[in-house]
Design a protein around this motif. Structure first.
Motif, PDB file in Angstrom:
ATOM      1  N   GLU A  60       0.885  -1.288   0.004  1.00 11.80           N
ATOM      2  CA  GLU A  60      -0.040   0.119   0.021  1.00 11.80           C
ATOM      3  C   GLU A  60       0.832   1.350  -0.096  1.00 11.80           C
ATOM      4  O   GLU A  60       0.352   2.253  -0.474  1.00 11.80           O
ATOM      5  N   THR A  61       2.147   1.126   0.525  1.00 12.13           N
ATOM      6  CA  THR A  61       2.872   2.226   0.393  1.00 12.13           C
ATOM      7  C   THR A  61       3.312   2.487  -1.077  1.00 12.13           C
ATOM      8  O   THR A  61       3.401   3.764  -1.471  1.00 12.13           O
ATOM      9  N   LEU A  62       3.467   1.598  -2.052  1.00 12.76           N
ATOM     10  CA  LEU A  62       3.766   2.095  -3.207  1.00 12.76           C
ATOM     11  C   LEU A  62       2.579   2.562  -3.967  1.00 12.76           C
ATOM     12  O   LEU A  62       2.577   3.371  -4.702  1.00 12.76           O
ATOM     13  N   ALA A  63       1.450   2.216  -3.499  1.00 12.33           N
ATOM     14  CA  ALA A  63       0.176   2.734  -3.985  1.00 12.33           C
ATOM     15  C   ALA A  63      -0.041   4.251  -3.609  1.00 12.33           C
ATOM     16  O   ALA A  63      -0.474   5.017  -4.434  1.00 12.33           O
ATOM     17  N   LEU A  64       0.235   4.506  -2.373  1.00 12.79           N
ATOM     18  CA  LEU A  64       0.393   5.740  -1.930  1.00 12.79           C
ATOM     19  C   LEU A  64       1.315   6.741  -2.543  1.00 12.79           C
ATOM     20  O   LEU A  64       0.937   7.963  -3.011  1.00 12.79           O
ATOM     21  N   LYS A  65       2.194   6.160  -2.686  1.00 13.91           N
ATOM     22  CA  LYS A  65       3.418   6.892  -3.702  1.00 13.91           C
ATOM     23  C   LYS A  65       2.959   7.401  -4.941  1.00 13.91           C
ATOM     24  O   LYS A  65       3.249   8.429  -5.523  1.00 13.91           O
ATOM     25  N   CYS A  66       1.838   6.461  -5.685  1.00 10.56           N
ATOM     26  CA  CYS A  66       1.491   6.608  -6.913  1.00 10.56           C
ATOM     27  C   CYS A  66       0.010   7.656  -6.900  1.00 10.56           C
ATOM     28  O   CYS A  66      -0.188   8.201  -7.929  1.00 10.56           O
ATOM     29  N   ALA A  67      -0.319   7.651  -5.923  1.00  6.17           N
ATOM     30  CA  ALA A  67      -1.750   8.209  -5.785  1.00  6.17           C
ATOM     31  C   ALA A  67      -1.821   9.716  -6.221  1.00  6.17           C
ATOM     32  O   ALA A  67      -0.920  10.534  -5.643  1.00  6.17           O
ATOM     33  N   GLY A  68      -2.857  10.040  -6.853  1.00 10.68           N
ATOM     34  CA  GLY A  68      -3.115  11.601  -7.272  1.00 10.68           C
ATOM     35  C   GLY A  68      -2.350  11.956  -8.315  1.00 10.68           C
ATOM     36  O   GLY A  68      -2.355  13.158  -8.670  1.00 10.68           O
ATOM     37  N   LEU A  69      -1.406  11.067  -9.054  1.00  9.85           N
ATOM     38  CA  LEU A  69      -0.646  11.768 -10.078  1.00  9.85           C
ATOM     39  C   LEU A  69      -1.096  11.384 -11.446  1.00  9.85           C
ATOM     40  O   LEU A  69      -2.022  10.486 -11.732  1.00  9.85           O
ATOM     41  N   ARG A  72       4.394   7.862 -15.748  1.00  9.46           N
ATOM     42  CA  ARG A  72       5.281   7.524 -16.644  1.00  9.46           C
ATOM     43  C   ARG A  72       6.822   8.249 -16.703  1.00  9.46           C
ATOM     44  O   ARG A  72       7.812   7.724 -17.191  1.00  9.46           O
ATOM     45  N   GLU A  73       6.606   9.239 -15.891  1.00 10.62           N
ATOM     46  CA  GLU A  73       8.011   9.985 -15.716  1.00 10.62           C
ATOM     47  C   GLU A  73       9.271   9.562 -15.376  1.00 10.62           C
ATOM     48  O   GLU A  73       9.001   9.119 -14.152  1.00 10.62           O
ATOM     49  N   ARG A  74      10.171   9.529 -16.106  1.00 10.82           N
ATOM     50  CA  ARG A  74      11.437   9.152 -15.786  1.00 10.82           C
ATOM     51  C   ARG A  74      12.034  10.552 -15.053  1.00 10.82           C
ATOM     52  O   ARG A  74      12.450  11.504 -15.642  1.00 10.82           O
ATOM     53  N   PRO A  86      19.639   9.262 -16.755  1.00 12.70           N
ATOM     54  CA  PRO A  86      19.174   8.583 -17.710  1.00 12.70           C
ATOM     55  C   PRO A  86      18.526   7.099 -17.476  1.00 12.70           C
ATOM     56  O   PRO A  86      18.195   6.393 -18.147  1.00 12.70           O
ATOM     57  N   SER A  87      18.164   6.971 -16.253  1.00 11.88           N
ATOM     58  CA  SER A  87      17.426   5.822 -15.646  1.00 11.88           C
ATOM     59  C   SER A  87      16.014   5.847 -16.213  1.00 11.88           C
ATOM     60  O   SER A  87      15.183   6.800 -16.691  1.00 11.88           O
ATOM     61  N   THR A  88      15.684   4.494 -16.747  1.00 10.46           N
ATOM     62  CA  THR A  88      14.140   4.531 -17.271  1.00 10.46           C
ATOM     63  C   THR A  88      13.330   4.116 -15.981  1.00 10.46           C
ATOM     64  O   THR A  88      12.133   3.873 -16.431  1.00 10.46           O
ATOM     65  N   LEU A  89      13.826   4.220 -14.816  1.00  5.99           N
ATOM     66  CA  LEU A  89      12.646   4.087 -13.605  1.00  5.99           C
ATOM     67  C   LEU A  89      11.813   5.179 -13.668  1.00  5.99           C
ATOM     68  O   LEU A  89      11.869   6.229 -13.666  1.00  5.99           O
ATOM     69  N   SER A  90      10.458   4.641 -13.424  1.00  2.00           N
ATOM     70  CA  SER A  90       9.405   5.550 -13.351  1.00  2.00           C
ATOM     71  C   SER A  90       8.339   4.775 -12.281  1.00  2.00           C
ATOM     72  O   SER A  90       8.423   3.657 -11.826  1.00  2.00           O
ATOM     73  N   LEU A  91       7.349   5.681 -11.909  1.00  2.00           N
ATOM     74  CA  LEU A  91       6.550   4.918 -10.643  1.00  2.00           C
ATOM     75  C   LEU A  91       5.706   4.023 -11.357  1.00  2.00           C
ATOM     76  O   LEU A  91       5.407   2.893 -11.178  1.00  2.00           O
ATOM     77  N   VAL A 132       7.065   2.302 -20.769  1.00  2.00           N
ATOM     78  CA  VAL A 132       5.736   2.755 -20.090  1.00  2.00           C
ATOM     79  C   VAL A 132       5.085   3.812 -20.957  1.00  2.00           C
ATOM     80  O   VAL A 132       4.120   4.298 -20.663  1.00  2.00           O
ATOM     81  N   ASP A 133       5.818   4.512 -21.812  1.00  2.00           N
ATOM     82  CA  ASP A 133       5.243   5.668 -22.723  1.00  2.00           C
ATOM     83  C   ASP A 133       3.911   5.459 -23.056  1.00  2.00           C
ATOM     84  O   ASP A 133       3.070   6.409 -23.269  1.00  2.00           O
ATOM     85  N   THR A 134       3.701   4.172 -23.524  1.00  2.00           N
ATOM     86  CA  THR A 134       2.330   3.853 -24.017  1.00  2.00           C
ATOM     87  C   THR A 134       1.654   2.843 -23.480  1.00  2.00           C
ATOM     88  O   THR A 134       0.327   2.495 -23.743  1.00  2.00           O
ATOM     89  N   ALA A 135       1.904   2.560 -22.348  1.00  2.00           N
ATOM     90  CA  ALA A 135       1.345   1.625 -21.218  1.00  2.00           C
ATOM     91  C   ALA A 135       0.124   2.036 -20.953  1.00  2.00           C
ATOM     92  O   ALA A 135       0.106   3.213 -20.439  1.00  2.00           O
TER      93      ALA A 135
END
Length: 169
Positions: free
Chosen positions: A27-36, A42-44, A48-53, A94-97
């Motif tokens: 649920e912490t992961l979900a909260l980190k993504c909430a409201g975006l 999708r934002e990196r 240059p990392s491809t890591l995104s939420l 993730v750009d079109t996911a």
């Protein structure tokens, strides 16, 4: 997206303690993504990392699937977002996911994992890691999953702060 993060108990048996901490980290992961917005998910945020939420959500769906379905339950559950020729597909594409599909898949894998765990008689039950051939216990898998989420929630925390300045949670 609604989230309900329940604090783990201070006193509980081992199984309840481990599953409570795992659910708290989920649920912490979900909260980190909430409201975006989808674009922000999708934002990196640390090129240059491809890591995104969104990539983290897709990755954790894969991790849930690997440890609970493939390793513990011995199911033939192929990867969803990556493959032998695309080992970082969960992060890279993730750009079109579909954001809704990724969250639905992750939530479905979490629910399925909970059912697999609940069906086990104890923490000594074992499965075989398909990659390494090593036998692992349910206890080890739960501890590893807590570690996996904790590490990636740290990444999520940094990504979220970089995206919109939000801290905490």
């Amino acid at each position: 997206m609604t989230t309900e993060r329940i604090a783990p108990p201070y006193v509980a048996g081992e199984r309840e303690m481990l599953t409570s901490w795992l659910d708290w980290h989920r649920e912490t992961l979900a909260l980190k993504c909430a409201g975006l917005s989808e674009a922000r998910l999708r934002e990196r945020a640390a090129p240059p990392s491809t890591l995104s939420l969104l990539g983290l959500v897709r990755h954790m769906a894969e991790v849930e699937r690997a440890w609970f379905r493939r390793t513990l339950a011995g199911e033939d559950a192929p990867p969803i977002y990556y493959g032998p020729d695309d080992p970082d597909g969960d992060f890279d594409h993730v750009d079109t996911a579909s954001v809704s599909e990724a969250f639905a898949t992750w939530r479905a894998e979490v629910e399925y994992a909970r059912k697999i765990v609940a069906a086990q008689p104890d923490l000594e039950v074992t499965g075989v890691n398909k990659r390494t051939g090593k036998t692992v216990s349910l206890r080890w898998i739960l501890v590893h999953m807590i570690e996996e989420y904790a590490r990636h929630n740290g990444h999520a925390d940094i990504l979220r702060e970089r995206i919109d300045g939000s801290t905490g949670v």
